[in-house]
Design a protein around this motif. Structure first.
Motif, PDB file in Angstrom:
ATOM      1  N   LEU A   1      25.347  40.141  26.232  1.00 35.27           N
ATOM      2  CA  LEU A   1      25.359  39.266  25.064  1.00 35.27           C
ATOM      3  C   LEU A   1      26.031  37.926  25.344  1.00 35.27           C
ATOM      4  O   LEU A   1      26.948  37.823  26.146  1.00 35.27           O
ATOM      5  CB  LEU A   1      26.106  39.931  23.909  1.00 35.27           C
ATOM      6  CG  LEU A   1      25.475  41.164  23.294  1.00 35.27           C
ATOM      7  CD1 LEU A   1      26.433  41.788  22.279  1.00 35.27           C
ATOM      8  CD2 LEU A   1      24.153  40.822  22.642  1.00 35.27           C
ATOM      9  N   CYS A   2      25.561  36.908  24.642  1.00 38.82           N
ATOM     10  CA  CYS A   2      26.156  35.574  24.681  1.00 38.82           C
ATOM     11  C   CYS A   2      26.043  34.990  23.280  1.00 38.82           C
ATOM     12  O   CYS A   2      24.984  35.111  22.644  1.00 38.82           O
ATOM     13  CB  CYS A   2      25.396  34.705  25.691  1.00 38.82           C
ATOM     14  SG  CYS A   2      26.008  33.020  25.803  1.00 38.82           S
ATOM     15  N   LEU A   3      27.112  34.383  22.777  1.00 35.85           N
ATOM     16  CA  LEU A   3      27.060  33.765  21.458  1.00 35.85           C
ATOM     17  C   LEU A   3      26.108  32.567  21.483  1.00 35.85           C
ATOM     18  O   LEU A   3      26.056  31.832  22.478  1.00 35.85           O
ATOM     19  CB  LEU A   3      28.450  33.307  21.021  1.00 35.85           C
ATOM     20  CG  LEU A   3      29.453  34.431  20.747  1.00 35.85           C
ATOM     21  CD1 LEU A   3      30.846  33.858  20.538  1.00 35.85           C
ATOM     22  CD2 LEU A   3      29.024  35.251  19.530  1.00 35.85           C
ATOM     23  N   ILE A   4      25.372  32.374  20.409  1.00 33.26           N
ATOM     24  CA  ILE A   4      24.460  31.235  20.293  1.00 33.26           C
ATOM     25  C   ILE A   4      25.237  30.064  19.680  1.00 33.26           C
ATOM     26  O   ILE A   4      25.844  30.213  18.616  1.00 33.26           O
ATOM     27  CB  ILE A   4      23.255  31.573  19.393  1.00 33.26           C
ATOM     28  CG1 ILE A   4      22.446  32.741  19.978  1.00 33.26           C
ATOM     29  CG2 ILE A   4      22.366  30.345  19.210  1.00 33.26           C
ATOM     30  CD1 ILE A   4      21.335  33.239  19.062  1.00 33.26           C
ATOM     31  N   PRO A   5      25.232  28.908  20.336  1.00 31.37           N
ATOM     32  CA  PRO A   5      25.904  27.736  19.745  1.00 31.37           C
ATOM     33  C   PRO A   5      25.281  27.380  18.395  1.00 31.37           C
ATOM     34  O   PRO A   5      24.083  27.592  18.164  1.00 31.37           O
ATOM     35  CB  PRO A   5      25.648  26.623  20.769  1.00 31.37           C
ATOM     36  CG  PRO A   5      25.338  27.325  22.050  1.00 31.37           C
ATOM     37  CD  PRO A   5      24.662  28.615  21.649  1.00 31.37           C
ATOM     38  N   ASP A   6      26.083  26.816  17.496  1.00 31.00           N
ATOM     39  CA  ASP A   6      25.617  26.491  16.153  1.00 31.00           C
ATOM     40  C   ASP A   6      24.442  25.525  16.146  1.00 31.00           C
ATOM     41  O   ASP A   6      23.613  25.559  15.237  1.00 31.00           O
ATOM     42  CB  ASP A   6      26.758  25.896  15.312  1.00 31.00           C
ATOM     43  CG  ASP A   6      27.814  26.934  14.966  1.00 31.00           C
ATOM     44  OD1 ASP A   6      27.493  28.148  14.969  1.00 31.00           O
ATOM     45  OD2 ASP A   6      28.959  26.529  14.687  1.00 31.00           O
ATOM     46  N   ASN A   7      24.330  24.665  17.150  1.00 32.11           N
ATOM     47  CA  ASN A   7      23.256  23.662  17.161  1.00 32.11           C
ATOM     48  C   ASN A   7      21.967  24.162  17.827  1.00 32.11           C
ATOM     49  O   ASN A   7      21.051  23.390  18.051  1.00 32.11           O
ATOM     50  CB  ASN A   7      23.735  22.372  17.832  1.00 32.11           C
ATOM     51  CG  ASN A   7      24.108  22.573  19.293  1.00 32.11           C
ATOM     52  OD1 ASN A   7      24.383  23.687  19.719  1.00 32.11           O
ATOM     53  ND2 ASN A   7      24.125  21.495  20.051  1.00 32.11           N
ATOM     54  N   VAL A   8      21.890  25.459  18.139  1.00 29.87           N
ATOM     55  CA  VAL A   8      20.692  26.042  18.744  1.00 29.87           C
ATOM     56  C   VAL A   8      20.115  27.072  17.782  1.00 29.87           C
ATOM     57  O   VAL A   8      20.822  27.975  17.333  1.00 29.87           O
ATOM     58  CB  VAL A   8      21.016  26.705  20.107  1.00 29.87           C
ATOM     59  CG1 VAL A   8      19.790  27.384  20.693  1.00 29.87           C
ATOM     60  CG2 VAL A   8      21.596  25.684  21.086  1.00 29.87           C
ATOM     61  N   ASP A   9      18.827  26.931  17.460  1.00 31.43           N
ATOM     62  CA  ASP A   9      18.195  27.890  16.550  1.00 31.43           C
ATOM     63  C   ASP A   9      17.853  29.178  17.313  1.00 31.43           C
ATOM     64  O   ASP A   9      17.811  29.196  18.542  1.00 31.43           O
ATOM     65  CB  ASP A   9      16.946  27.287  15.895  1.00 31.43           C
ATOM     66  CG  ASP A   9      15.863  26.974  16.901  1.00 31.43           C
ATOM     67  OD1 ASP A   9      15.028  27.855  17.168  1.00 31.43           O
ATOM     68  OD2 ASP A   9      15.864  25.842  17.444  1.00 31.43           O
ATOM     69  N   ASP A  10      17.594  30.241  16.573  1.00 30.95           N
ATOM     70  CA  ASP A  10      17.352  31.556  17.179  1.00 30.95           C
ATOM     71  C   ASP A  10      16.101  31.592  18.053  1.00 30.95           C
ATOM     72  O   ASP A  10      16.093  32.233  19.098  1.00 30.95           O
ATOM     73  CB  ASP A  10      17.261  32.637  16.102  1.00 30.95           C
ATOM     74  CG  ASP A  10      18.605  32.926  15.452  1.00 30.95           C
ATOM     75  OD1 ASP A  10      19.599  32.254  15.779  1.00 30.95           O
ATOM     76  OD2 ASP A  10      18.651  33.841  14.609  1.00 30.95           O
ATOM     77  N   VAL A  11      15.041  30.914  17.635  1.00 31.83           N
ATOM     78  CA  VAL A  11      13.805  30.927  18.424  1.00 31.83           C
ATOM     79  C   VAL A  11      14.038  30.266  19.782  1.00 31.83           C
ATOM     80  O   VAL A  11      13.617  30.790  20.817  1.00 31.83           O
ATOM     81  CB  VAL A  11      12.652  30.241  17.649  1.00 31.83           C
ATOM     82  CG1 VAL A  11      11.431  30.065  18.531  1.00 31.83           C
ATOM     83  CG2 VAL A  11      12.301  31.051  16.409  1.00 31.83           C
ATOM     84  N   SER A  12      14.733  29.135  19.798  1.00 29.55           N
ATOM     85  CA  SER A  12      15.053  28.485  21.074  1.00 29.55           C
ATOM     86  C   SER A  12      15.960  29.374  21.915  1.00 29.55           C
ATOM     87  O   SER A  12      15.754  29.519  23.121  1.00 29.55           O
ATOM     88  CB  SER A  12      15.731  27.132  20.836  1.00 29.55           C
ATOM     89  OG  SER A  12      14.864  26.254  20.163  1.00 29.55           O
ATOM     90  N   ALA A  13      16.963  29.968  21.284  1.00 27.90           N
ATOM     91  CA  ALA A  13      17.910  30.822  22.011  1.00 27.90           C
ATOM     92  C   ALA A  13      17.217  32.013  22.652  1.00 27.90           C
ATOM     93  O   ALA A  13      17.579  32.429  23.757  1.00 27.90           O
ATOM     94  CB  ALA A  13      19.011  31.307  21.062  1.00 27.90           C
ATOM     95  N   ALA A  14      16.202  32.561  21.991  1.00 24.55           N
ATOM     96  CA  ALA A  14      15.499  33.726  22.531  1.00 24.55           C
ATOM     97  C   ALA A  14      14.770  33.396  23.824  1.00 24.55           C
ATOM     98  O   ALA A  14      14.533  34.280  24.646  1.00 24.55           O
ATOM     99  CB  ALA A  14      14.506  34.272  21.505  1.00 24.55           C
ATOM    100  N   GLY A  15      14.420  32.135  24.029  1.00 23.30           N
ATOM    101  CA  GLY A  15      13.710  31.742  25.240  1.00 23.30           C
ATOM    102  C   GLY A  15      14.588  31.130  26.307  1.00 23.30           C
ATOM    103  O   GLY A  15      14.098  30.728  27.362  1.00 23.30           O
ATOM    104  N   ILE A  16      15.874  31.043  26.082  1.00 19.01           N
ATOM    105  CA  ILE A  16      16.782  30.400  27.034  1.00 19.01           C
ATOM    106  C   ILE A  16      17.169  31.291  28.217  1.00 19.01           C
ATOM    107  O   ILE A  16      17.139  30.833  29.356  1.00 19.01           O
ATOM    108  CB  ILE A  16      18.051  29.884  26.316  1.00 19.01           C
ATOM    109  CG1 ILE A  16      17.688  28.671  25.462  1.00 19.01           C
ATOM    110  CG2 ILE A  16      19.159  29.541  27.298  1.00 19.01           C
ATOM    111  CD1 ILE A  16      18.831  28.160  24.600  1.00 19.01           C
ATOM    112  N   PRO A  17      17.539  32.547  28.017  1.00 19.83           N
ATOM    113  CA  PRO A  17      18.161  33.298  29.115  1.00 19.83           C
ATOM    114  C   PRO A  17      17.364  33.366  30.414  1.00 19.83           C
ATOM    115  O   PRO A  17      17.887  33.021  31.469  1.00 19.83           O
ATOM    116  CB  PRO A  17      18.360  34.695  28.515  1.00 19.83           C
ATOM    117  CG  PRO A  17      18.488  34.463  27.056  1.00 19.83           C
ATOM    118  CD  PRO A  17      17.548  33.333  26.771  1.00 19.83           C
ATOM    119  N   VAL A  18      16.133  33.758  30.390  1.00 19.46           N
ATOM    120  CA  VAL A  18      15.392  33.951  31.643  1.00 19.46           C
ATOM    121  C   VAL A  18      15.081  32.614  32.302  1.00 19.46           C
ATOM    122  O   VAL A  18      15.373  32.402  33.477  1.00 19.46           O
ATOM    123  CB  VAL A  18      14.106  34.773  31.410  1.00 19.46           C
ATOM    124  CG1 VAL A  18      13.239  34.797  32.656  1.00 19.46           C
ATOM    125  CG2 VAL A  18      14.474  36.201  30.999  1.00 19.46           C
TER     126      VAL A  18
END
Length: 190
Positions: free
Chosen positions: A107-124
């Motif tokens: 797990l990693c906390l999502i920064p407030d300025n990043v929406d969930d859809v963008s965050a879901a595509g960031i890790p890989v």
């Protein structure tokens, strides 16, 4: 809970919407309500049987974003927005579902300025790009070749390079089908 599950590895027609039991926060796993599931080429590779063949049925999706419901402790209290990736969707059920039990270390906390859809595509994509740049000895001021800039990893390489004051170049290969090339060679084209 609802989940999109591959009943076999024979293509998209093998995906079925099914009802599964809601997972629990146990054995160091945190219960996360999925708000966005990342889609990667690995999902396609698995679905078409071109990966080590995991056991079926399997819920695909190895990265995602969501909200902690329980089991996160002080690091990830209930209500925390998190993103994650791991062996989900390849060696165990993944993110194409409503809830998932995630290992706390994934797990990693999502920064407030990043929406969930963008965050879901960031890790890989971004982790792959960062590792590639690091292994290549990348430094600010250098030029980076980012093949396939239209893909997630190529795009991530380009963005990370720009953030470090570097130049990024890309190359894209495409082929024109026979019909199209005939049109280009005809007298009808200006």
């Amino acid at each position: 809970m609802r989940a999109m599950r591959a009943e076999q590895f024979s293509g998209y027609e093998a995906l079925k919407l099914v009802e599964l039991p809601k997972p629990a926060a146990t054995n160091g796993k945190v219960l996360v309500r999925i708000t966005a599931a990342g889609v990667t080429p690995l999902d396609h590779t698995i679905l078409f049987g071109n990966f080590h063949i995991p056991e079926t049925p399997l819920v695909l999706g190895n990265e995602g974003a969501g909200v902690v419901e329980e089991g996160g402790g002080a690091d990830f209290p209930a209500g925390s927005r998190v993103m994650f990736w791991g062996t989900y969707g390849a060696f165990e059920d993944g993110t194409y579902c409503e809830w998932i039990a995630v290992r706390k270390e994934d797990l990693c906390l999502i920064p407030d300025n990043v929406d969930d859809v963008s965050a879901a595509g960031i890790p890989v994509a971004y982790l792959t790009a960062q590792v590639a740049l690091t292994l290549a000895g990348f430094r600010p001021g250098k030029t980076v070749l980012a093949p396939a800039i239209g893909g997630s990893v190529g795009n991530a390489v380009t963005q990370l390079a720009f953030l470090r004051f570097a130049t990024a170049m890309s190359a894209v290969h495409f082929e024109i089908g026979r019909g199209a090339s005939e049109r280009f060679e005809s007298d009808e084209c200006p």
